[in-house]
Structures are given as C-alpha cells and as structure tokens.
Design a protein around this motif. Structure first.
Motif, short mmCIF file in Angstrom:
data_model
loop_
_atom_site.label_atom_id
_atom_site.label_comp_id
_atom_site.label_asym_id
_atom_site.label_seq_id
_atom_site.Cartn_x
_atom_site.Cartn_y
_atom_site.Cartn_z
N MET A 1 0.74 -1.24 0.28
CA MET A 1 0.18 0.31 0.18
C MET A 1 1.08 1.01 0.12
O MET A 1 1.98 0.88 1.11
N PRO A 2 0.69 2.07 -0.87
CA PRO A 2 1.46 3.21 -0.84
C PRO A 2 1.72 4.16 0.62
O PRO A 2 0.24 3.68 0.63
N SER A 3 1.89 4.84 1.19
CA SER A 3 2.27 5.67 2.24
C SER A 3 2.75 6.74 1.80
O SER A 3 3.47 7.33 0.75
N ILE A 4 2.16 8.14 2.73
CA ILE A 4 2.74 9.56 2.79
C ILE A 4 2.70 9.27 4.36
O ILE A 4 2.32 8.90 5.17
N ASP A 5 4.11 9.70 4.63
CA ASP A 5 4.97 10.26 5.50
C ASP A 5 5.32 12.08 4.92
O ASP A 5 6.37 12.13 4.77
N ILE A 6 5.09 13.06 5.81
CA ILE A 6 5.97 14.32 6.36
C ILE A 6 5.70 14.90 7.44
O ILE A 6 4.60 14.10 8.39
N ARG A 7 7.09 15.05 7.97
CA ARG A 7 7.71 15.61 8.70
C ARG A 7 7.54 17.88 8.57
O ARG A 7 7.74 17.44 6.68
N HIS A 8 6.70 18.47 9.61
CA HIS A 8 6.49 20.15 9.92
C HIS A 8 7.31 20.15 10.88
O HIS A 8 6.34 19.89 11.76
N ALA A 9 7.76 21.53 10.63
CA ALA A 9 8.81 22.09 11.73
C ALA A 9 7.56 23.44 11.79
O ALA A 9 6.62 23.81 10.74
N HIS A 10 7.19 24.24 13.00
CA HIS A 10 6.48 24.48 13.75
C HIS A 10 7.20 25.32 14.95
O HIS A 10 7.57 24.47 15.30
N THR A 11 6.34 25.89 15.33
CA THR A 11 7.13 27.60 16.12
C THR A 11 5.34 27.16 17.14
O THR A 11 5.67 28.79 18.14
N LEU A 12 4.76 27.21 16.60
CA LEU A 12 3.87 26.72 18.32
C LEU A 12 3.56 26.49 19.27
O LEU A 12 4.12 25.39 19.01
N SER A 64 1.34 11.28 8.68
CA SER A 64 1.58 9.66 8.04
C SER A 64 0.09 9.17 8.16
O SER A 64 -0.66 8.50 8.85
N ALA A 65 0.26 8.79 6.61
CA ALA A 65 -1.01 7.89 6.38
C ALA A 65 -0.58 6.88 5.21
O ALA A 65 0.20 6.55 4.75
N GLN A 66 -1.68 5.42 5.13
CA GLN A 66 -1.68 4.24 4.68
C GLN A 66 -2.79 4.14 3.60
O GLN A 66 -3.73 4.76 4.22
N LEU A 67 -2.68 4.88 2.29
CA LEU A 67 -3.57 4.33 1.56
C LEU A 67 -3.80 3.60 0.56
O LEU A 67 -2.61 2.74 0.28
N GLY A 68 -5.18 2.83 0.77
CA GLY A 68 -5.48 1.92 -0.33
C GLY A 68 -5.86 2.52 -1.18
O GLY A 68 -4.86 2.95 -2.00
N PHE A 69 -5.87 0.95 -2.51
CA PHE A 69 -5.54 1.34 -3.79
C PHE A 69 -6.62 2.76 -4.76
O PHE A 69 -5.43 3.10 -5.21
N LEU A 70 -7.58 2.68 -3.65
CA LEU A 70 -7.74 3.75 -5.27
C LEU A 70 -7.80 5.20 -4.99
O LEU A 70 -7.67 5.76 -6.16
N LYS A 75 -1.74 9.70 -4.89
CA LYS A 75 -0.98 10.27 -3.18
C LYS A 75 -0.41 11.51 -3.61
O LYS A 75 -0.27 12.24 -3.25
N GLY A 76 -0.30 11.95 -5.12
CA GLY A 76 0.67 13.30 -5.73
C GLY A 76 -0.80 14.34 -4.70
O GLY A 76 0.37 15.26 -4.30
N PRO A 77 -1.55 14.67 -5.59
CA PRO A 77 -2.04 15.61 -4.92
C PRO A 77 -2.73 15.46 -3.46
O PRO A 77 -2.38 16.25 -3.02
N ILE A 78 -2.68 14.37 -3.04
CA ILE A 78 -3.20 14.58 -1.13
C ILE A 78 -2.21 14.88 -0.82
O ILE A 78 -2.50 15.70 0.13
N GLU A 79 -0.52 14.72 -1.15
CA GLU A 79 0.72 14.75 -0.26
C GLU A 79 0.75 16.69 -0.43
O GLU A 79 1.32 17.13 0.12
N ALA A 80 0.28 17.20 -1.28
CA ALA A 80 0.42 18.25 -1.87
C ALA A 80 -0.34 19.11 -1.09
O ALA A 80 0.06 20.68 -0.47
N GLU A 81 -2.13 18.76 -1.49
CA GLU A 81 -2.82 19.62 -0.68
C GLU A 81 -2.22 19.43 1.23
O GLU A 81 -2.39 20.32 1.70
N ILE A 82 -1.81 18.51 2.06
CA ILE A 82 -0.93 18.27 3.12
C ILE A 82 -0.35 19.22 3.12
O ILE A 82 -0.18 20.24 4.65
#
Length: 91
Positions: A1-12, A64-70, A75-82
């Motif tokens: 299954m494709p996955s998304i793994d994004i780390r993002h720094a913040h100052t909040l 982090s997320a696991q994406l199903g087949f559909l 994946k690309g547009p989902i990652e870009a929106e995140i």
C-alpha cells in the motif's frame, strides 16, 4: 500500500498546535467523513481507503498515512494538499 510520511517544523505552543490539528480534523470529518480520535498527542484518523495519524511534538509534527488502492492514484495531489495546509496553519 502506498504511504504518506510528512514531517513539518512549527513554532506554535502545544495548545495552539493541538487546536490547529483539531480544526483540520473537524473539516476533514465534515467534508470527507473521516473518523478520528485523540490518543494523548496523536490524532488517529481513518475512513475507507485511508488510515493515518498526526503526531504532535513540541517543535514539529508528523503526518503519516496508508492509502488504499483507489486513493493510491491520488497520492501526489493528497500530499501536496497536506503540505499546503501545514504551511498555512503551522508557520
């Protein structure tokens, strides 16, 4: 299954970071029927085709997320929106 793994720094502060994540989760639930629940500083979310979490840390967060087949084809547009939402909410 494709996955998304994004780390993002913040100052909040922890409270502001949690509030921002909560606002995003509320919108996702409303728009896409995503179910979520907090487990301490981790927001777990799921719906048909996706399971994931957002881990809040003092200076960064990780999505982090696991994406199903559909959803794997989107994946690309989902990652870009995140990334766009993270940039907007977690400066």
């Amino acid at each position: 299954m494709p996955s998304i793994d994004i780390r993002h720094a913040h100052t909040l502060t922890p409270a502001k970071a949690r509030k921002a994540v909560q606002e995003v989760a509320d919108k996702l639930a409303e728009r896409f029927g995503i179910d979520y629940e907090w487990d301490e500083d981790t927001l777990n979310f799921s719906r048909s085709g996706v399971d994931g979490k957002i881990d809040l840390k003092p200076k960064h967060l990780r999505v982090s997320a696991q994406l199903g087949f559909l959803l794997s084809a989107l994946k690309g547009p989902i990652e870009a929106e995140i990334r766009r939402v993270l940039e907007e909410r977690f400066k």
